[in-house]
Design an enzyme around this catalytic site. Structure first.
Site, PDB file in Angstrom:
ATOM      1  N   ARG A 107      11.342   0.147  12.368  1.00  0.00           N
ATOM      2  CA  ARG A 107       9.961   0.023  12.864  1.00  0.00           C
ATOM      3  C   ARG A 107       9.866  -1.177  13.790  1.00  0.00           C
ATOM      4  NH1 ARG A 107       5.344   0.776   8.322  1.00  0.00           N
ATOM      5  NH2 ARG A 107       4.261  -0.519   9.860  1.00  0.00           N
ATOM      6  N   ARG A 156      11.904  -5.521   5.607  1.00  0.00           N
ATOM      7  CA  ARG A 156      11.837  -4.083   5.882  1.00  0.00           C
ATOM      8  C   ARG A 156      12.332  -3.798   7.305  1.00  0.00           C
ATOM      9  NH1 ARG A 156       6.207  -0.892   5.146  1.00  0.00           N
ATOM     10  NH2 ARG A 156       5.632  -2.077   6.995  1.00  0.00           N
ATOM     11  N   ARG A 180      -0.478  -8.853  13.362  1.00  0.00           N
ATOM     12  CA  ARG A 180      -1.048  -7.812  12.479  1.00  0.00           C
ATOM     13  C   ARG A 180      -1.872  -8.457  11.373  1.00  0.00           C
ATOM     14  NH1 ARG A 180       4.412  -4.947  11.048  1.00  0.00           N
ATOM     15  NH2 ARG A 180       3.228  -3.793   9.497  1.00  0.00           N
ATOM     16  N   ARG A 224      -9.942   0.572   8.246  1.00  0.00           N
ATOM     17  CA  ARG A 224      -9.506  -0.771   8.638  1.00  0.00           C
ATOM     18  C   ARG A 224     -10.572  -1.516   9.426  1.00  0.00           C
ATOM     19  NH1 ARG A 224      -3.613   0.324   8.270  1.00  0.00           N
ATOM     20  NH2 ARG A 224      -2.428  -1.577   8.599  1.00  0.00           N
ATOM     21  N   LYS A 281       0.835  -1.212   0.000  1.00  0.00           N
ATOM     22  CA  LYS A 281       0.000   0.000   0.000  1.00  0.00           C
ATOM     23  C   LYS A 281       0.867   1.258   0.000  1.00  0.00           C
ATOM     24  CE  LYS A 281      -2.242  -1.039   3.826  1.00  0.00           C
ATOM     25  NZ  LYS A 281      -1.768  -2.350   4.300  1.00  0.00           N
TER      26      LYS A 281
HETATM   27  P1  B4P Z   1       4.024  -1.822   2.215  1.00  0.00           P
HETATM   28  O1  B4P Z   1       3.151  -2.953   1.812  1.00  0.00           O
HETATM   29  O2  B4P Z   1       4.088  -0.670   1.308  1.00  0.00           O
HETATM   30  O3  B4P Z   1       3.547  -1.542   3.690  1.00  0.00           O
HETATM   31  P2  B4P Z   1       2.056  -1.158   4.095  1.00  0.00           P
HETATM   32  O4  B4P Z   1       1.078  -2.225   3.670  1.00  0.00           O
HETATM   33  O5  B4P Z   1       1.788   0.227   3.628  1.00  0.00           O
HETATM   34  O6  B4P Z   1       2.233  -1.093   5.609  1.00  0.00           O
HETATM   35  P3  B4P Z   1       1.503  -1.612   6.914  1.00  0.00           P
HETATM   36  O7  B4P Z   1       0.118  -2.113   6.671  1.00  0.00           O
HETATM   37  O8  B4P Z   1       2.483  -2.488   7.573  1.00  0.00           O
HETATM   38  O9  B4P Z   1       1.488  -0.359   7.807  1.00  0.00           O
HETATM   39  P4  B4P Z   1       0.523   0.795   8.251  1.00  0.00           P
HETATM   40  O10 B4P Z   1       1.442   1.917   8.312  1.00  0.00           O
HETATM   41  O11 B4P Z   1      -0.717   0.965   7.437  1.00  0.00           O
HETATM   42  O12 B4P Z   1       5.491  -2.312   2.355  1.00  0.00           O
HETATM   43  C1  B4P Z   1       5.899  -3.515   2.903  1.00  0.00           C
HETATM   44  C2  B4P Z   1       7.239  -3.924   2.374  1.00  0.00           C
HETATM   45  O13 B4P Z   1       7.049  -4.665   1.184  1.00  0.00           O
HETATM   46  C3  B4P Z   1       8.185  -2.772   2.012  1.00  0.00           C
HETATM   47  O14 B4P Z   1       9.462  -3.054   2.492  1.00  0.00           O
HETATM   48  C4  B4P Z   1       8.186  -2.730   0.481  1.00  0.00           C
HETATM   49  O15 B4P Z   1       9.415  -2.323  -0.061  1.00  0.00           O
HETATM   50  C5  B4P Z   1       7.901  -4.186   0.147  1.00  0.00           C
HETATM   51  N1  B4P Z   1       7.171  -4.338  -1.107  1.00  0.00           N
HETATM   52  C6  B4P Z   1       6.137  -3.588  -1.548  1.00  0.00           C
HETATM   53  N2  B4P Z   1       5.713  -4.024  -2.749  1.00  0.00           N
HETATM   54  C7  B4P Z   1       6.520  -5.105  -3.076  1.00  0.00           C
HETATM   55  C8  B4P Z   1       6.569  -6.004  -4.188  1.00  0.00           C
HETATM   56  N3  B4P Z   1       5.721  -5.899  -5.228  1.00  0.00           N
HETATM   57  N4  B4P Z   1       7.494  -6.987  -4.152  1.00  0.00           N
HETATM   58  C9  B4P Z   1       8.346  -7.116  -3.110  1.00  0.00           C
HETATM   59  N5  B4P Z   1       8.350  -6.284  -2.036  1.00  0.00           N
HETATM   60  C10 B4P Z   1       7.434  -5.301  -2.011  1.00  0.00           C
HETATM   61  O16 B4P Z   1       0.026   0.307   9.715  1.00  0.00           O
HETATM   62  C11 B4P Z   1       0.891   0.107  10.818  1.00  0.00           C
HETATM   63  C12 B4P Z   1       0.088  -0.046  12.117  1.00  0.00           C
HETATM   64  O17 B4P Z   1      -0.604   1.197  12.411  1.00  0.00           O
HETATM   65  C13 B4P Z   1      -1.039  -1.077  12.128  1.00  0.00           C
HETATM   66  O18 B4P Z   1      -0.570  -2.367  12.454  1.00  0.00           O
HETATM   67  C14 B4P Z   1      -1.998  -0.506  13.206  1.00  0.00           C
HETATM   68  O19 B4P Z   1      -1.540  -0.819  14.513  1.00  0.00           O
HETATM   69  C15 B4P Z   1      -1.880   0.988  13.018  1.00  0.00           C
HETATM   70  N6  B4P Z   1      -2.933   1.547  12.140  1.00  0.00           N
HETATM   71  C16 B4P Z   1      -2.713   2.130  10.921  1.00  0.00           C
HETATM   72  N7  B4P Z   1      -3.891   2.523  10.370  1.00  0.00           N
HETATM   73  C17 B4P Z   1      -4.875   2.170  11.257  1.00  0.00           C
HETATM   74  C18 B4P Z   1      -6.294   2.283  11.242  1.00  0.00           C
HETATM   75  N8  B4P Z   1      -6.953   2.823  10.195  1.00  0.00           N
HETATM   76  N9  B4P Z   1      -7.000   1.806  12.309  1.00  0.00           N
HETATM   77  C19 B4P Z   1      -6.370   1.274  13.361  1.00  0.00           C
HETATM   78  N10 B4P Z   1      -5.029   1.120  13.440  1.00  0.00           N
HETATM   79  C20 B4P Z   1      -4.270   1.564  12.396  1.00  0.00           C
END
Ligand code: B4P
Length: 192
Positions: free
Chosen positions: A134, A128, A146, A89, A14
């Protein structure tokens, strides 16, 4: 206004795809994860509360994230549109978002849902965690917690938008640029 939700489990890409989408479509990026991490960095009371939950892999309370999104919408009155990343979420967050957008006389155009297998998610997040600093990325138990939160509370958010025929599913594995092209194709076909 063009309002999009980028949806998927933790590690599905994302954040990665958001950066590319906001640049291409001129949208304002609203990531609740980034907003929460900024509160943590500033050591605010909200940030301290959020950190203890995030470190266990749990979701932060709905009222907290809905409040953050509400003020972000208010402080961007001239945005061409918003890209919601990691929000909503829960079903309660989805209903609150619809109401907030209704007040602005706009709505969600589509939800782009990225699908990635659990083993790939775990391996991406552990990788990551080696460099991101993190604390929720460097422990496999927390990562699996998670993913469990996603299945228990978040996956159903897609059902909410399916009722309105707004969900498009995209395979989130493989080359980042190819996934981006697939996302753009879906957005462009919804714009004509
Ligand atoms: P991403 O996949 O980009 O990470 P994300 O989904 O955005 O992050 P996440 O869900 O963990 O975190 P969030 O901040 O929303 O990247 C992951 C890795 O994969 C990276 O290293 C990237 O380089 C790699 N990657 C990406 N695409 C790739 C591909 N095609 N091939 C290979 N590698 C690839 O949430 C964090 C925490 O915040 C949650 O656990 C929760 O506690 C809280 N939170 C956030 N929003 C909330 C909400 N709305 N309600 C309640 N709690 C919330």
């Amino acid at each position: 206004m063009l309002n999009l939700i980028l949806f998927g489990p933790p590690g599905s890409g994302k954040g990665t795809q958001s950066e590319k989408l906001i640049a291409k479509y001129g949208l304002k990026h609203l990531s609740t994860g980034d907003l929460l991490r900024s509160e943590i960095a500033q050591k605010t009371p909200l940030g301290l509360e959020a950190k203890s939950l995030m470190d266990k892999g749990q979701l932060v309370p709905d009222a907290v994230v809905i409040g953050m999104i509400s003020s972000a919408l208010e402080s961007n009155p001239d945005a061409k549109g918003f890209l919601f990343d990691g929000f909503p979420r829960t079903a309660a967050q989805a209903e609150a978002l619809d109401k907030l957008l209704e007040l602005k006389k706009t709505s969600i155009k589509m939800m782009l849902a990225m699908e990635v297998t659990e083993e790939e998610l775990v391996s991406r997040l552990l990788k990551r965690g080696e460099t991101s600093g993190r604390s929720d990325d460097n422990n496999e138990g927390v990562i699996r917690a998670r993913i469990a939160e996603y299945h228990n509370k978040t996956a159903a958010v897609a059902d909410y938008y399916k009722k309105f025929d707004k969900v498009v599913t995209i395979k989130g594995e493989g080359n980042v640029d190819e996934i981006f092209v697939g996302l753009c194709k879906e957005i462009d076909s919804a714009l004509v």
